[in-house]
Design a protein around this motif. Structure first.
Motif, PDB file in Angstrom:
ATOM      1  N   LEU A  72      -7.100  -0.563  -9.852  1.00  0.00           N
ATOM      2  CA  LEU A  72      -7.241   0.663 -10.635  1.00  0.00           C
ATOM      3  C   LEU A  72      -6.848   0.485 -12.096  1.00  0.00           C
ATOM      4  O   LEU A  72      -7.196   1.329 -12.924  1.00  0.00           O
ATOM      5  CB  LEU A  72      -6.396   1.777 -10.013  1.00  0.00           C
ATOM      6  N   LEU A  73      -6.130  -0.580 -12.431  1.00  0.00           N
ATOM      7  CA  LEU A  73      -5.810  -0.832 -13.837  1.00  0.00           C
ATOM      8  C   LEU A  73      -7.028  -1.284 -14.630  1.00  0.00           C
ATOM      9  O   LEU A  73      -7.012  -1.280 -15.850  1.00  0.00           O
ATOM     10  CB  LEU A  73      -4.695  -1.889 -13.942  1.00  0.00           C
ATOM     11  N   ARG A  74      -8.090  -1.666 -13.926  1.00  0.00           N
ATOM     12  CA  ARG A  74      -9.342  -2.037 -14.576  1.00  0.00           C
ATOM     13  C   ARG A  74     -10.296  -0.850 -14.568  1.00  0.00           C
ATOM     14  O   ARG A  74     -10.284  -0.012 -13.667  1.00  0.00           O
ATOM     15  CB  ARG A  74      -9.990  -3.208 -13.830  1.00  0.00           C
ATOM     16  N   GLU A  75     -11.107  -0.768 -15.601  1.00  0.00           N
ATOM     17  CA  GLU A  75     -12.064   0.330 -15.685  1.00  0.00           C
ATOM     18  C   GLU A  75     -13.042   0.284 -14.513  1.00  0.00           C
ATOM     19  O   GLU A  75     -13.389   1.324 -13.938  1.00  0.00           O
ATOM     20  CB  GLU A  75     -12.826   0.251 -17.008  1.00  0.00           C
ATOM     21  N   TYR A  79       0.813  -1.223   0.000  1.00  0.00           N
ATOM     22  CA  TYR A  79       0.000   0.000   0.000  1.00  0.00           C
ATOM     23  C   TYR A  79       0.843   1.268   0.000  1.00  0.00           C
ATOM     24  O   TYR A  79       0.382   2.322   0.449  1.00  0.00           O
ATOM     25  CB  TYR A  79      -0.959   0.019   1.201  1.00  0.00           C
ATOM     26  N   LEU A  80       2.066   1.185  -0.504  1.00  0.00           N
ATOM     27  CA  LEU A  80       2.946   2.349  -0.551  1.00  0.00           C
ATOM     28  C   LEU A  80       2.782   3.096  -1.864  1.00  0.00           C
ATOM     29  O   LEU A  80       2.598   2.496  -2.923  1.00  0.00           O
ATOM     30  CB  LEU A  80       4.402   1.925  -0.362  1.00  0.00           C
ATOM     31  N   ALA A  81       2.891   4.427  -1.801  1.00  0.00           N
ATOM     32  CA  ALA A  81       2.622   5.266  -2.967  1.00  0.00           C
ATOM     33  C   ALA A  81       3.671   5.113  -4.049  1.00  0.00           C
ATOM     34  O   ALA A  81       3.396   5.395  -5.218  1.00  0.00           O
ATOM     35  CB  ALA A  81       2.527   6.730  -2.529  1.00  0.00           C
ATOM     36  N   GLU A  82       4.889   4.670  -3.705  1.00  0.00           N
ATOM     37  CA  GLU A  82       5.931   4.524  -4.724  1.00  0.00           C
ATOM     38  C   GLU A  82       5.977   3.124  -5.335  1.00  0.00           C
ATOM     39  O   GLU A  82       6.713   2.892  -6.292  1.00  0.00           O
ATOM     40  CB  GLU A  82       7.301   4.862  -4.137  1.00  0.00           C
ATOM     41  N   ASP A  83       5.208   2.193  -4.813  1.00  0.00           N
ATOM     42  CA  ASP A  83       5.240   0.805  -5.280  1.00  0.00           C
ATOM     43  C   ASP A  83       4.322   0.611  -6.477  1.00  0.00           C
ATOM     44  O   ASP A  83       3.130   0.911  -6.415  1.00  0.00           O
ATOM     45  CB  ASP A  83       4.849  -0.143  -4.163  1.00  0.00           C
ATOM     46  N   LYS A  84       4.886   0.058  -7.566  1.00  0.00           N
ATOM     47  CA  LYS A  84       4.114  -0.231  -8.766  1.00  0.00           C
ATOM     48  C   LYS A  84       3.682  -1.699  -8.830  1.00  0.00           C
ATOM     49  O   LYS A  84       3.165  -2.146  -9.855  1.00  0.00           O
ATOM     50  CB  LYS A  84       4.923   0.119 -10.012  1.00  0.00           C
ATOM     51  N   TYR A 121       0.660   3.269  -6.270  1.00  0.00           N
ATOM     52  CA  TYR A 121       1.302   4.251  -7.147  1.00  0.00           C
ATOM     53  C   TYR A 121       0.275   4.968  -8.026  1.00  0.00           C
ATOM     54  O   TYR A 121       0.289   6.197  -8.150  1.00  0.00           O
ATOM     55  CB  TYR A 121       2.346   3.543  -8.010  1.00  0.00           C
ATOM     56  N   ILE A 122      -0.617   4.221  -8.645  1.00  0.00           N
ATOM     57  CA  ILE A 122      -1.609   4.829  -9.546  1.00  0.00           C
ATOM     58  C   ILE A 122      -2.536   5.753  -8.766  1.00  0.00           C
ATOM     59  O   ILE A 122      -2.862   6.858  -9.217  1.00  0.00           O
ATOM     60  CB  ILE A 122      -2.411   3.735 -10.274  1.00  0.00           C
ATOM     61  N   LEU A 123      -2.966   5.319  -7.589  1.00  0.00           N
ATOM     62  CA  LEU A 123      -3.861   6.145  -6.788  1.00  0.00           C
ATOM     63  C   LEU A 123      -3.193   7.467  -6.424  1.00  0.00           C
ATOM     64  O   LEU A 123      -3.820   8.526  -6.506  1.00  0.00           O
ATOM     65  CB  LEU A 123      -4.255   5.388  -5.516  1.00  0.00           C
ATOM     66  N   ARG A 124      -1.925   7.411  -6.053  1.00  0.00           N
ATOM     67  CA  ARG A 124      -1.220   8.631  -5.660  1.00  0.00           C
ATOM     68  C   ARG A 124      -1.054   9.577  -6.852  1.00  0.00           C
ATOM     69  O   ARG A 124      -1.170  10.803  -6.700  1.00  0.00           O
ATOM     70  CB  ARG A 124       0.138   8.274  -5.071  1.00  0.00           C
ATOM     71  N   GLN A 125      -0.801   9.009  -8.034  1.00  0.00           N
ATOM     72  CA  GLN A 125      -0.590   9.842  -9.209  1.00  0.00           C
ATOM     73  C   GLN A 125      -1.876  10.458  -9.749  1.00  0.00           C
ATOM     74  O   GLN A 125      -1.868  11.552 -10.308  1.00  0.00           O
ATOM     75  CB  GLN A 125       0.088   9.013 -10.313  1.00  0.00           C
ATOM     76  N   LEU A 153     -13.649   1.791   4.874  1.00  0.00           N
ATOM     77  CA  LEU A 153     -13.755   0.805   3.789  1.00  0.00           C
ATOM     78  C   LEU A 153     -12.924  -0.412   4.179  1.00  0.00           C
ATOM     79  O   LEU A 153     -11.710  -0.307   4.334  1.00  0.00           O
ATOM     80  CB  LEU A 153     -13.240   1.403   2.479  1.00  0.00           C
ATOM     81  N   PRO A 154     -13.545  -1.599   4.369  1.00  0.00           N
ATOM     82  CA  PRO A 154     -12.795  -2.768   4.848  1.00  0.00           C
ATOM     83  C   PRO A 154     -12.070  -3.537   3.745  1.00  0.00           C
ATOM     84  O   PRO A 154     -11.585  -4.633   3.992  1.00  0.00           O
ATOM     85  CB  PRO A 154     -13.893  -3.633   5.472  1.00  0.00           C
ATOM     86  N   ASN A 155     -11.983  -2.980   2.552  1.00  0.00           N
ATOM     87  CA  ASN A 155     -11.314  -3.653   1.428  1.00  0.00           C
ATOM     88  C   ASN A 155     -10.274  -2.714   0.818  1.00  0.00           C
ATOM     89  O   ASN A 155     -10.501  -2.110  -0.242  1.00  0.00           O
ATOM     90  CB  ASN A 155     -12.333  -4.072   0.364  1.00  0.00           C
ATOM     91  N   PRO A 156      -9.104  -2.543   1.458  1.00  0.00           N
ATOM     92  CA  PRO A 156      -8.116  -1.575   0.958  1.00  0.00           C
ATOM     93  C   PRO A 156      -7.554  -1.920  -0.411  1.00  0.00           C
ATOM     94  O   PRO A 156      -7.121  -1.027  -1.142  1.00  0.00           O
ATOM     95  CB  PRO A 156      -7.016  -1.624   2.039  1.00  0.00           C
ATOM     96  N   GLN A 157      -7.578  -3.204  -0.788  1.00  0.00           N
ATOM     97  CA  GLN A 157      -7.005  -3.576  -2.085  1.00  0.00           C
ATOM     98  C   GLN A 157      -7.858  -3.100  -3.256  1.00  0.00           C
ATOM     99  O   GLN A 157      -7.425  -3.151  -4.402  1.00  0.00           O
ATOM    100  CB  GLN A 157      -6.808  -5.089  -2.141  1.00  0.00           C
TER     101      GLN A 157
END
Length: 393
Positions: free
Chosen positions: A211-214, A35-40, A46-50, A200-204
């Motif tokens: 997020l790569l899915r529509e 769940y780190l912002a720099e991890d791809k 990463y996508i959420l942070r960007q 939200l109990p589902n962080p993933q």
């Protein structure tokens, strides 16, 4: 060449060969939920942070790593939102008191975590539960309660990342924002003065994999749409960032997979060498017969049991259950009511002909009506279902 020198050379060659093979092999996918912002990696953010400013424009994202109490005490001036994501979030009494002051001043907090521990769990009287799914292959439908956000077709996510829900909550104070199948709340809100707390109990659902899915991007955008406009978003990494003050001598070896396994192989080689030099005699290993493949025999036994019982209805109902599960997973169609609308949707999405679909639906209605299922009717149903699978390929 002495025995010790020979073993050292052989061991060195094996370790060198292993390190070379590890260096040139393809990097495996890392499924660790950081769940780190720099991890791809799949479960990084990463996508959420960007792209979070797409949902929250004119908002400055600030990373904070201290305890919740310190972050909120030293927050920037003006309105802000506070975001926490992690596997386990533990809130103590001081943190909670500061959170209440923060929210009552008109600010909002969003927590996405599998487990909520500490005073927050006791105060809100909530309990998070997960449906067990073997190898996480089951997909659970989720959706929003707000008619303006609710999607006509439910959201489906694999790997069990949407399986968490609230099995216990205070229905007087909690506002349900989203639901999992069977009307189980999976996104809730609590009002505190002018602000609110959302869990939200589902962080993933907010990670790169989703997020790569529509569908995943749309779901995450709607989750963050509950955060009002603010000057700053405080992104808390206190529960995800590991302590950097690790003083272990072996921390470098265990940080990288290649070095860690090289260390294990070196220890194993040393153990093998010691055991070999002891020259202990072992008993002769007995010959064990190769296990027989009894799968075909098992299938024949089960088939004979069903044939002897002549329970055509049970077999037909199982065939129908598997067919409807197949349709739900592949086409995301609700199979509760097999009406004309369902027929048209299935006809448009599948490759099956109208005759096959009509015949199957007619037989399902007949069987659900409680009629006796004859042998010829069961054979006809089986042929139609097999034909549907064949045409749908």
């Amino acid at each position: 060449m002495s025995g010790l020198k020979k073993y050292i050379i052989i061991g060195s060659v094996l370790i060198a060969a292993y390190l070379i093979a590890q260096y040139f092999k393809p990097t495996p996918t890392n499924w660790t939920p950081t769940y780190l912002a720099e991890d791809k990696i799949p479960f990084g953010t990463y996508i959420l942070r960007q792209r979070i400013t797409d949902v929250l424009p004119s908002t400055t994202v600030k990373t904070v790593k201290a305890a919740v109490y310190n972050n909120l005490s030293e927050r920037p001036a003006g309105k802000s939102n506070y975001f926490i994501i992690g596997s386990v979030v533990t809130i103590d009494k001081l943190d909670y008191q500061q959170m209440v002051k923060y929210m009552e001043a008109g600010n909002h907090i969003l927590i996405a975590a599998y487990q909520i521990r500490g005073i927050l769990e006791d105060t809100l009287k909530l309990k998070i539960t997960a449906d067990f799914s073997f190898q996480n292959k089951r997909k659970y439908p989720i959706n929003f309660v707000n008619p303006n956000l609710e999607r006509e077709l439910d959201y489906y996510f694999d790997k069990g990342i949407s399986g968490q829900y609230f099995s216990k909550l205070d229905t007087v104070k909690a506002i349900v924002l989203g639901q999992k199948q069977n009307n189980n709340a999976n996104f809730i809100q609590y009002k505190y003065g002018k602000g609110s707390l959302m869990i939200l109990p589902n962080p993933q659902l907010l990670t790169n994999y989703s997020l790569l899915r529509e569908d995943g991007a749309d779901y995450a955008a709607k989750v963050f749409s509950y955060l009002p406009k603010a000057e700053t978003l405080l992104w808390d990494e206190h529960f995800t960032r590991k302590n950097g003050n690790d003083s272990s001598i072996l921390r470098v070896l265990f940080k990288y997979d290649q070095l860690r396994w090289a260390y294990y192989i070196a220890l194993l080689s040393l153990i093998v060498f010691v055991l070999y030099e002891i020259k202990r005699r072992q008993r002769i290993i007995p010959v064990i017969e190769r296990p027989k493949n009894s799968s075909v025999e098992f299938v024949n036994v089960v088939g004979r049991v069903y044939y002897q019982q002549r329970n055509n209805r049970d077999i037909a109902e199982k065939k129908i259950t598997y067919l409807l599960e197949y349709i739900r997973n592949k086409y995301r169609l609700k199979t509760i009511d097999l009406n004309q609308e369902f027929r048209e949707a299935l006809l448009n999405k599948s490759g099956a002909t109208a005759d096959v679909i009509d015949d199957i639906l007619e037989q399902i209605k007949f069987i659900k009506a409680g009629q006796m299922v004859r042998d010829d009717q069961l054979i006809r149903l089986n042929k139609n279902i097999e034909e549907f699978y064949r045409q749908d390929q």
